[in-house]
Write a protein that holds these residues in place. Sequence first.
Motif, short mmCIF file in Angstrom:
data_model
loop_
_atom_site.label_atom_id
_atom_site.label_comp_id
_atom_site.label_asym_id
_atom_site.label_seq_id
_atom_site.Cartn_x
_atom_site.Cartn_y
_atom_site.Cartn_z
N UNK A 80 0.64 -1.23 0.03
CA UNK A 80 -0.02 0.01 0.14
C UNK A 80 0.81 1.36 0.05
N UNK A 81 2.20 1.12 0.67
CA UNK A 81 2.84 2.33 0.38
C UNK A 81 3.72 2.45 -0.92
N UNK A 82 3.78 1.65 -1.60
CA UNK A 82 4.74 1.92 -2.70
C UNK A 82 4.12 1.35 -3.85
N UNK A 83 3.36 0.34 -4.13
CA UNK A 83 2.65 0.20 -5.53
C UNK A 83 1.78 1.24 -5.85
N UNK A 84 1.51 1.36 -7.35
CA UNK A 84 0.59 2.37 -7.73
C UNK A 84 -0.59 2.20 -6.85
N UNK A 85 -1.37 3.38 -6.29
CA UNK A 85 -2.48 3.29 -5.47
C UNK A 85 -3.79 2.42 -5.53
N UNK A 86 -4.00 2.76 -7.24
CA UNK A 86 -5.24 1.77 -7.57
C UNK A 86 -4.92 0.30 -7.62
N UNK A 87 -3.74 -0.09 -8.16
CA UNK A 87 -3.28 -1.53 -8.10
C UNK A 87 -3.24 -2.01 -6.77
N UNK A 88 -2.67 -1.24 -5.53
CA UNK A 88 -2.60 -1.57 -4.40
C UNK A 88 -3.91 -1.90 -3.74
#
Length: 217
Positions: A80-88
Amino acid sequence: MSTTGRKLRADAERSVRTIMEAAERVLSENPGATMEQIAEAAGVSRTTIHRRFASREALIDIMTVAAWKEIAEAVDAARPSTAPPQVAMYQATANVLRVKSGWRFALTSQGPPSGERARAEAARIEADTIGKCDIAIRRAQQEGVIRPDADPLWVRRVYLALLTEAAHGAYAGRAGAHGGAHGGAHGGAAPAETEADIDELATRVMDTLLRGVGAGS
């Protein structure tokens, strides 16, 4: 620790896991099931189950904490802190739905754990997990996935409500289609979701959330 000690510890951990999995199955079908019924389903003696768990309540408490730990791991795996937000957010949704499908009784049929220590641990894990959810939502706002004027607390509450409905509502519908909330006349649990089911539910949650608060179509 000696090789023998490690083996004994690993055997004990497997025994505990086997009992918890059996308890989840049995209690999902019959919430009033006894420790003896759970022991029979797990293939262990009554002595073994009582040696591992002081009481039925203690067993349920440990199941609930174990379920929350798996939810925390599922959210961490979505980065949640590093992946693209929508992907996360999508990946966390799918991961959590998988966990919830395996811990229906522990996560839906009970309130907070009855034991003070277990209750505190479950609350700590839940708070930490919600904090990571908030991080993903804030990042989604910063990157224009969610409207900048949307209240992050409200977005999170809506998201969690959608996630809960996706998990519990889907189960209720599937259970009803197979003869009732506790599996019908033959006492069998509703079939578990397939990967396609999980994908469809996760997509539905994200589609509903972002169409409601998204910056654009």
